[in-house]
Enzyme design. Structure first.
Site, PDB file in Angstrom:
ATOM      1  CG  ASP B   9      -1.687   1.245   1.460  1.00 48.39           C
ATOM      2  OD1 ASP B   9      -1.632   2.131   0.589  1.00 48.39           O
ATOM      3  OD2 ASP B   9      -2.379   1.351   2.492  1.00 48.39           O
ATOM      4  CE  LYS B  71      -1.823   7.045  -3.438  1.00 46.58           C
ATOM      5  NZ  LYS B  71      -2.254   6.100  -2.396  1.00 46.58           N
ATOM      6  CD  GLU B 171      -4.967   3.580  -2.379  1.00 43.63           C
ATOM      7  OE1 GLU B 171      -5.772   4.402  -1.925  1.00 43.63           O
ATOM      8  OE2 GLU B 171      -3.826   3.886  -2.771  1.00 43.63           O
ATOM      9  CG  ASP B 193      -9.893   4.108   0.788  1.00 47.20           C
ATOM     10  OD1 ASP B 193      -9.510   4.906   1.666  1.00 47.20           O
ATOM     11  OD2 ASP B 193      -9.111   3.435   0.109  1.00 47.20           O
TER      12      ASP B 193
HETATM   13  N1  ATP Z   1      -9.519  10.199  14.282  1.00 43.82           N
HETATM   14  C1  ATP Z   1      -9.421  10.791  13.101  1.00 43.82           C
HETATM   15  N2  ATP Z   1     -10.371  11.671  12.716  1.00 43.82           N
HETATM   16  C2  ATP Z   1     -10.291  12.297  11.526  1.00 43.82           C
HETATM   17  N3  ATP Z   1      -9.292  12.117  10.649  1.00 43.82           N
HETATM   18  C3  ATP Z   1      -8.313  11.246  10.983  1.00 43.82           C
HETATM   19  C4  ATP Z   1      -8.332  10.548  12.201  1.00 43.82           C
HETATM   20  N4  ATP Z   1      -7.232   9.754  12.250  1.00 43.82           N
HETATM   21  C5  ATP Z   1      -6.557   9.952  11.082  1.00 43.82           C
HETATM   22  N5  ATP Z   1      -7.193  10.857  10.319  1.00 43.82           N
HETATM   23  C6  ATP Z   1      -6.793  11.373   9.009  1.00 43.82           C
HETATM   24  O1  ATP Z   1      -6.588  10.296   8.117  1.00 43.82           O
HETATM   25  C7  ATP Z   1      -5.701  10.703   7.081  1.00 43.82           C
HETATM   26  C8  ATP Z   1      -4.701   9.613   6.759  1.00 43.82           C
HETATM   27  O2  ATP Z   1      -5.407   8.505   6.332  1.00 43.82           O
HETATM   28  P1  ATP Z   1      -4.678   7.284   5.597  1.00 43.82           P
HETATM   29  O3  ATP Z   1      -3.507   6.869   6.382  1.00 43.82           O
HETATM   30  O4  ATP Z   1      -5.736   6.290   5.301  1.00 43.82           O
HETATM   31  O5  ATP Z   1      -4.227   8.021   4.276  1.00 43.82           O
HETATM   32  P2  ATP Z   1      -3.254   7.481   3.136  1.00 43.82           P
HETATM   33  O6  ATP Z   1      -3.565   6.059   2.887  1.00 43.82           O
HETATM   34  O7  ATP Z   1      -1.880   7.832   3.458  1.00 43.82           O
HETATM   35  O8  ATP Z   1      -3.710   8.397   1.961  1.00 43.82           O
HETATM   36  P3  ATP Z   1      -4.437   8.027   0.595  1.00 43.82           P
HETATM   37  O9  ATP Z   1      -5.248   6.794   0.853  1.00 43.82           O
HETATM   38  O10 ATP Z   1      -5.257   9.238   0.332  1.00 43.82           O
HETATM   39  O11 ATP Z   1      -3.347   7.841  -0.359  1.00 43.82           O
HETATM   40  C9  ATP Z   1      -5.024  11.969   7.557  1.00 43.82           C
HETATM   41  O12 ATP Z   1      -5.536  13.084   6.851  1.00 43.82           O
HETATM   42  C10 ATP Z   1      -5.441  12.030   9.028  1.00 43.82           C
HETATM   43  O13 ATP Z   1      -5.565  13.373   9.458  1.00 43.82           O
HETATM   44 MG    MG Z   2      -4.792   4.838   1.742  1.00 39.03          MG
END
Ligand code: ATP
Ligand code: MG
Lengths: 233, 610
Positions: B9, B71, B171, B193
């Site tokens: 991922d 990304k 994803e 998602d």
């Molecule tokens: N408790 C929460 N409430 C609201 N938002 C949250 C919480 N915990 C994490 N986030 C948000 O989730 C986001 C990160 O999510 P995730 O790790 O799924 O993204 P990613 O997989 O890196 O990104 P993408 O899938 O867009 O490429 C961040 O913007 C973070 O601020």
């Molecule tokens: Mg993601």
């Protein structure tokens, strides 16, 4: 530059839907040359067999040629064929087998996509039974009365749209489309019964198919009117 | 030893690698410290390149370029990334049409695939150490709404990292694979998602080990980071003084981090206090205020959901369950909105941070040839077609068609005696060709000179299970053929990848001219950005129109110089611009300092705004 132009869609020709570039006719295994009949996989050497040009969408999915299909059976057949042919289940096979599975799986998907939608299925069915390549063809003839009706309905829709909004316009269109769709499904039963009785050559079948054609055509016009409402809102 | 294909991922904020064990369980591979997540962050400094946690620690080091959220730049041209670049705090320059981050210490520009490759290589090494065997094949996930170029760029990243990418999967689909496998339940599932940068929605039918994607949709510009920005904007609007401080990128960063912290805290309690003593900023944020700020985003996600349902020919009530994936689905307002929309139970028991990688590992296992009980039937996310006369798109394969897929259609000529036909392959949903993405162009020549409308030219689109499109045009009477395997108009060609592979971890050669150019462009971009920001901020009271005009002109000359390869010229033009803006900078500096000094006053005015 004058002789280079963008391709223009060929309006005058019926568009081919059924692929016709199969290399092998489907009775002898391409690998071991034993008889395979209509099997998907050679009973002797267990190699997948390419679909021959004579295979229609029903036979590709191993289903009876009927207008009414049980959606559960359709999906089950589709999944079974996908298990057999999907390239992901053949990643370690020879290049030749991979190209066969690519072609077959593409056809399985196309067959399913066509037969899953009852109206696309009906278009396909008509062409198949009449022995012509089929494709939803907007230019199919509608009687002038039918066309007039549609024009009137379009005007009515437009005035409803401006006076009472999209919901009212949609509702009005539905009062016309719903009965037509019911009629279409009624045709399904009638025609399937004719197909099951031995009376295949008969005039009755041919007439029933023509009526179904016209209903499908009318529906597709009406669907366009409906689509415009949805796009507008 | 068994061949192992890993699932990766590659996220905007975090990345992970997983594999399927001998016993059938899927496992996320930890690093030496036992951590599962790897921040998708790369830090460039004089003493080396860091990836992950150690890179993230450098975020406030002025000597280091810290690259995050790369990304968002993946597979897009420099021009296409304009809005992204504005919100990034590291320099991004135009390198042969692609966005790139200058790495002056190593005398090179890093493109998004190369940045992705650094993260991937770290994961590859982690997996190899853990498994004690070489890992050279992977399945990598991308947002469902990634287009061809973005997928290709992701593949390039894999290739540069020394990974053969067997498949790119979506994803949300990966999440469903992991989920469906875990639950053993059949039915129609919706996968919602919402991550840091992207929103994806998919509809999946799960039946006896077959995962059929019915429809996907999404928005590549919608995620948690947008919410953080919305909060910051609200703060700035309410505090004009804070706004002028926020011209500095460190201040903006600080505010954004604070906004994110507050947002996350709000999923546990109804109100949070926010205080940034350094800026003299203090306020509080309530859930209801926060919800109001994200409401437009809620609406956008739901309209994507509606589109996918209608493509899949289903109503919300047909859906058996909703699977929540991505960090931002912890946001209560979204949970609430999704639950209300479907009226169905939400499944969020699976760890949303891990499921995507786990699902990728399942598909990796299928593609390693070991599993015939599972099968993923995926779809093409965007429509594919060709341009016909009048610049109109004629779709051959509509979006959400299950792959592999084939479509044939007949076309003809427009001009009498026309012997060449131009085939322009397009991707997208728009009616006019110019609004869609151009994937390739090729010419079919040797069409017999006949009256317009007579030749029969059959165009075949074939998409394989990898989503790679091959287009063939064949004139039916003569059998003349021409075809193209789509190489996206953006992306690296095979040779580029090969040479990058060679170069990637050997030392870049000491080439004075390149070095000068890299340095000069970096500097130039920084000055340009700062000037642009300053010009937006100041009115004619501070900057007379004639001066503004002169600055604009000099910016233009500098941009022109940057398109060339002469580093000296770029440097000279930058200096000229610097001289012109010097007085302005001083005036602004004074203003910003006095604002900073009046920080106490600011905190009073900026009181609570629930
Ligand atoms: N408790 C929460 N409430 C609201 N938002 C949250 C919480 N915990 C994490 N986030 C948000 O989730 C986001 C990160 O999510 P995730 O790790 O799924 O993204 P990613 O997989 O890196 O990104 P993408 O899938 O867009 O490429 C961040 O913007 C973070 O601020
Ligand atoms: Mg993601």
């Amino acid at each position: 530059m004058s002789d280079t132009g963008t391709a223009e869609k060929n309006r005058s020709q019926a568009k081919l839907l059924h692929p016709d570039n199969r290399e092998h006719s489907h009775s002898v295994c391409w690998n071991c040359e034993k008889n395979v009949g209509d099997e998907d996989v050679c009973p002797s050497c267990v190699r997948v067999q390419p679909f021959g040009p004579e295979r229609d969408y029903y036979s590709i999915l191993g289903l009876p040629v009927r207008l009414a299909l049980d959606p559960r059976l359709l999906v089950a057949a589709y999944h079974e064929k996908s298990r057999t042919f999907h390239p992901d289940h053949h990643v370690e096979d020879s290049e030749k087998e991979q190209s066969i599975t690519l072609g077959n799986a593409s056809l399985v998907n196309l067959a399913f996509r066509t037969l899953r939608d009852p109206f696309l299925r009906a278009h396909y069915f008509i062409g198949h039974v009449k022995g012509k390549p089929a494709r939803p063809n907007r230019k199919a003839v509608l009687s002038s009365t039918a066309l007039m009706e549609i024009m009137d309905l379009k005007e009515e829709r437009d005035s409803l749209l401006s006076s009472q909004g999209p919901a009212a316009a949609e509702q009005r269109l539905r009062t016309v489309i719903d009965p037509i769709e019911r009629d279409i499904f009624h045709s399904f039963e009638e025609i399937d019964a004719l197909i099951e009785s031995a009376d295949k050559e008969g005039d009755t079948l041919s007439k029933a198919l023509d009526i179904l054609s016209e209903r499908l055509e009318k529906r597709s016009y009406l669907q366009n009117l409906l689509k415009e409402v949805k796009e507008a809102s | 030893m068994n061949r192992i294909v890993v699932g990766i991922d590659l996220g905007t904020t975090h990345s992970l690698v997983a594999y399927r064990r001998e016993d059938g369980q899927v496992e996320v591979i930890p690093d030496r410290e036992g951590r599962l997540l790897l921040p998708s962050v790369v830090a460039l400094s004089k003493d080396g390149v860091r990836v992950g946690w150690s890179a993230r620690e450098r975020i406030n080091d002025p000597e280091t370029t810290v690259i995050y959220a790369a990304k968002r730049l993946m597979g897009r041209s420099f021009a296409e990334t304009e809005s992204e670049r504005r919100s990034l705090t590291y320099p991004v320059v135009d390198h042969k049409g692609s966005p790139a981050v200058p790495d002056p210490s190593r005398n090179r520009f890093l493109t998004p695939p190369e940045i992705g490759a650094l993260v991937l290589r770290d994961l590859k090494t982690r997996a190899e150490e853990f498994l004690s065997q070489e890992v050279s094949e992977a399945v990598i996930t991308v947002p469902a709404y990634f287009n061809d170029a973005q997928r290709q760029a992701t593949k390039d990243a894999g290739a540069i990292a020394g990974l053969k990418v067997l498949r790119i999967i979506n994803e949300p689909t990966a999440a469903a694979l992991a989920y469906g496998l875990g639950s053993g339940k059949d039915g129609l599932f919706a996968i919602f998602d919402l991550g840091g940068g992207t929103f994806d929605f998919s509809l999946l039918d799960i039946r006896k080990g077959i995962f059929e994607v019915r429809a996907t949709s999404g928005d590549t510009h919608l995620g948690g980071e947008d919410f953080d920005r919305a909060i910051v904007s609200a703060w700035l609007e309410e505090n004009p003084k804070l706004a002028s401080l926020a011209e500095r990128s460190e201040v903006r960063d600080l505010l954004r981090k604070e906004a994110e912290r507050a947002k996350i805290a709000l999923s546990l309690k109804p109100e949070v206090e926010v205080a940034i003593p350094a800026l003299g900023f203090r306020t509080s944020l309530t859930r209801s205020r926060m919800n109001a700020l994200v409401e437009p985003f809620v609406d956008r996600t739901l309209s994507c959901v509606r589109a996918a349902l209608s493509d899949g020919g289903t109503a919300p009530a047909d859906v058996d369950g909703v699977i929540l994936v991505g960090g931002s689905t912890r946001f209560l307002r979204f949970k609430e909105a999704v639950a209300a929309f479907f009226g169905k139970p939400l499944f969020d028991s699976v760890d949303p941070d891990l499921v995507v990688a786990e699902g990728a590992a399942v598909q990796a296992d299928i593609l390693s040839g070991r599993r015939k009980d599972l099968l993923l039937l995926d779809v093409t996310p965007l429509s594919l077609g060709i341009e016909t006369i009048g610049g109109v798109t004629s779709t051959l394969i509509p979006r959400n068609t299950t792959i592999p897929a084939q479509a044939k259609e007949l076309f003809t000529t427009y001009v009498d005696g026309q012997t060449n036909v131009d085939i322009h392959v397009l991707q997208g949903e728009r009616e006019m060709a110019k609004d869609n993405r151009s994937l390739a162009r090729f010419t079919l020549s040797g069409v017999p000179p006949l009256p317009a409308g007579t030749p029969r030219i059959e165009v075949t689109f074939q998409i394989d299970a990898n989503g790679i499109l091959e287009v063939t045009a064949r004139e039916q009477t003569t059998g003349t053929m021409s075809n193209v395997v789509i190489q996206p108009s953006y992306g690296l060609d095979k040779d580029d990848v090969r040479s990058l592979l060679k170069e990637a971890f050997s030392h870049a050669q000491e080439d004075f001219a390149t070095r000068l150019l890299v340095d000069a462009k970096t500097e130039a971009q920084t000055v340009l950005n700062a000037t642009e920001r300053a010009l937006e901020k100041v009115g004619s009271d501070i900057l007379p129109d004639a001066d503004r005009e002169a600055i604009r002109n000099q910016m233009k000359s500098l941009r022109t110089a940057m398109e060339g390869t002469d580093g000296r010229k770029v440097r000279d033009e930058t200096q000229a611009l610097d001289r012109l803006t010097q007085p302005l900078a001083e005036r602004l500096m004074n203003q910003s300092l006095s604002n900073a000094l009046s920080g106490m006053a600011l905190s009073k005015e900026g009181g609570s705004h629930a």
